[in-house]
Design a protein around this motif. Sequence first.
Motif, short mmCIF file in Angstrom:
data_model
loop_
_atom_site.label_atom_id
_atom_site.label_comp_id
_atom_site.label_asym_id
_atom_site.label_seq_id
_atom_site.Cartn_x
_atom_site.Cartn_y
_atom_site.Cartn_z
N THR A 80 -48.28 -70.64 8.45
CA THR A 80 -46.99 -70.81 9.15
C THR A 80 -46.00 -71.68 8.37
N GLY A 133 -44.82 -70.90 5.44
CA GLY A 133 -43.99 -70.05 4.61
C GLY A 133 -44.65 -69.65 3.31
N GLU A 134 -44.01 -68.71 2.63
CA GLU A 134 -44.57 -68.15 1.40
C GLU A 134 -44.79 -69.19 0.32
N LYS A 189 -34.52 -74.64 4.19
CA LYS A 189 -34.75 -73.20 4.34
C LYS A 189 -36.14 -72.93 4.87
N GLN A 190 -37.13 -73.67 4.37
CA GLN A 190 -38.50 -73.47 4.83
C GLN A 190 -38.65 -73.86 6.29
N ARG A 203 -36.30 -73.63 8.55
CA ARG A 203 -35.67 -72.56 9.34
C ARG A 203 -36.63 -71.39 9.51
N THR A 204 -37.29 -71.03 8.41
CA THR A 204 -38.27 -69.94 8.49
C THR A 204 -39.40 -70.29 9.45
N MET A 205 -39.88 -71.50 9.36
CA MET A 205 -40.96 -71.96 10.23
C MET A 205 -40.51 -71.97 11.69
N ARG A 206 -39.29 -72.46 11.93
CA ARG A 206 -38.78 -72.47 13.31
C ARG A 206 -38.71 -71.07 13.89
N ASP A 207 -38.24 -70.13 13.10
CA ASP A 207 -38.12 -68.77 13.61
C ASP A 207 -39.49 -68.15 13.86
N LEU A 208 -40.43 -68.41 12.95
CA LEU A 208 -41.78 -67.88 13.12
C LEU A 208 -42.44 -68.44 14.37
N ASP A 227 -29.65 -74.76 14.54
CA ASP A 227 -29.36 -74.88 13.12
C ASP A 227 -28.67 -76.20 12.80
#
Length: 888
Positions: free
Chosen positions: A405, A407-408, A425-426, A428-433, A440
Amino acid sequence: MTDPVGKLHSELDQLPDRDPEETAEWAASLDAVTKAAGPHRAAYLMRRTLERADSDGLALPKLLETDYVNTIPTSAEPAFDGDLAMESRITAWNRWNAAAMVTRGSRFGVGGHIATFASAAWLYETGFNHFFRGKEGDGSGDQLYIQGHASPGIYARAFLDGRLSEQQLDNFRQEAGGDGLPSYPHPRRLPWLWEFPTVSMGLGPISSIYQARFNRYLSGRGIKDTSNSHVWAFLGDGEMDEPESTTALTLAAREGLDNLTFVINCNLQRLDGPVRANFRVVQELEAQFRGAGWNVVKTLWGSAWDELFQLDTTGALIRRLREVPDAQFQTYATRDVAYIRQHFFGAEPALAELAKLLTDAKIAECFHTSRGGHEARKVYAAYKAALEFKGAPTVILAQTVKGYTLGEGFESRNANHQMKKLDGKQFRTMRDLLDLPIPDAKLDEDLVPYGHPGADSPEVRYLQERRAELGGPAPARRVHQVVLPDPEERAFKALIKGSGQQEMATTMAFVRLMKDLMRDKQTGKRWVPIVPDEARTFGMESLFPSAGIYSPKGQTYDAVDRDQLMYYKEATDGQILNEGITEAGAMADFIAAATSYATHGEPMIPFYIFYSMFGWQRTADQMWQLGDQLGRGFIVGATAGRTTLTGEGLQHADGHSHLIASTNPASLNYDPAFAFEIAVIVKDGLRRMYGPDAENVFYYLTVYNEPMRQPAMPEGVEDGIRRGLYRFKEGAAASGTPRIQLLASGTAIHWALEAQELLAADWGVTADVWSATSWGELRRDALECDEAMLRGEQRTPYVTRALAGAPGPVLAVSDWMRQVPDQISQWVEQDWTSLGTDGFGLSDTREAARRHFGVDAQSVVVAALASLAKRGEVPVSAVKDARERYGL
């Protein structure tokens, strides 16, 4: 194996075959299946046959490995007892706050680990919501050994349930101000939360085994019913490389410790890369644990794999999973679907056909994220199976993705253990996942925010209700102070009055005292004698028939010495823990007993006696763990010193354990010379560790195997014994004669006393002999005085006051390296000289060894004369004359 003509041989050749014709028919059937249906079908039938034999109770050797699939198939999973959606939201908040805490701390350079908890989040959350018993219910609750690097996730959960504040999270790894959070589970630093230190890898596994065993010991002896306590140890697959991680596995199985569960987070990664790059660590661990007698539950694949297994009608998928090495699976988790189709499914035609039935999305889900350790239902099924299994401990091998979770940039990367923060950025990706309601705008600020649904939110209410049902918060440490009464004085009087004309080693004096204290009506049952298979060496065999050796099976045999007075007696309520040849196991025993006052609310008094050389040198890490865990008790280095153990040589001759012990702030270290000193020290230790103002310290005593007449205790020396120094024998001073102060500890007191006589008779020098019972306590007191001076307080160290006005130089001698007495030299106002046993030990008589190291009585005389000659109080020639006179 085969003989020169190729005939197959096995252990079965040694068994009579009552019907060779029938045996041949079975072999022919197997050959026929292999030829007609192929080797894979034959192997399948053989395994089914073995499974059937096992279920019918036939005595056959067990297979050590099973296929690389879940032990509990999806169809056999029990109903999930909880709100999965709610627990998913709770886990999401915990993941976020753990990552935020470490990232916010990184601006101060204090570090932290994110990836471990990210992979193990569901392993903990499922336990907290459904299985881990708290300390506010019946009994002692469960004992949780949390993996050290997962601590941010535990703090995040404590924040969610209201036990920690945002300010405390921001003080992660910043403890100097007094309101911080330690990096890892450290009870001494956060004693209301943590119970067990685990981050020194390997100590968690062995400690948890002996904790589970000690729980049974308490029940067996009728001290406390611990039947509702379960020990959970959370470990990493890389941690299993440590020898302590596996050294006690057979003990756990042999004693049927079904109150113990290991949960090994198999994310296939160590700190720097793959655990078994070219092999499969899960299969290796399964074989290791099965071979040791454990129940093994593998929780490897998530539910996304169900479709793949249903489509695998040829067994090709399972065969492929069995052969792919760990490092390749790590690569699959980071590569695109085309790569997986080519390199995994392209291995054989049957797999290629299976892959045609799968969408890219399904393959990506399976190989990138779908692991058994990431699904609450599968973890729940494994935990439930572990608790229901009886007769042996269980290990759960749960496969996860390290950095899941995050991120890549994190997931399955070799470097993720050293990666300390996420960027905007990471996050944000984690929050969405994780589908968290964090705007934001908050993520555009300098510091990523913590997230909390609110103290009265459904998530927090659910979390707290689940914990209330299970007996309160966890992890948690509770101390209900139980003051032990003082033992009867008669136990100490035997040593205080001395041995008269009888010779007695201080080792025997200590054992005699312990025997008497174990008979005390009020506290005798609380003593826990621990010895690693050397009880007879230390004269403890007389305890065998009276106290008994603990065994969960009792004694199922007739002891060979049953007709003798000191026969070998094992019993389910035995008091002695005779551990066999394992100092690490004995120390793990000691830690469990030494912390029972907190773990179970039952203060126990462990004393662990061992060859002095094989204590601190071998297990100093566990002694540090003992100090961290706030343990109390007596550890005893017997056959101490570098010259008293005749004939044993370099690896048995201890001249440095007091130096190592001095590095441990919780250890109070004593080197008593006489039996009466032991009595005073032990009595004071009982007061300090088990009295109304109990301290979180433990005692280290060194005792010797050299028989000597034990004098009666002089008047008024108790305070000096406790504090570390008193004048034992004043020299008979003639007017105008040179004078020197001889400080000695342990067996060296006898060399100093002989030197006192030689100095007076041969050289006209008066010597006062002091017993230095503790160089370490003298130093501790002096350091405290130095610290007080920096605060503007004027305090004089005890050693300075004790020696104030004593005429002449000071010469210190011991059976230890010179650095041991030299610890106090800067606080001694007189000229200082020391003698010691620096260097490796050697095999010889005591006399020859002492002459070799220059610590015997004659060497003390020469050193004393040299000190006086430097001051001009004796002629320089006296030193040369003395060397020639004594043959030095």
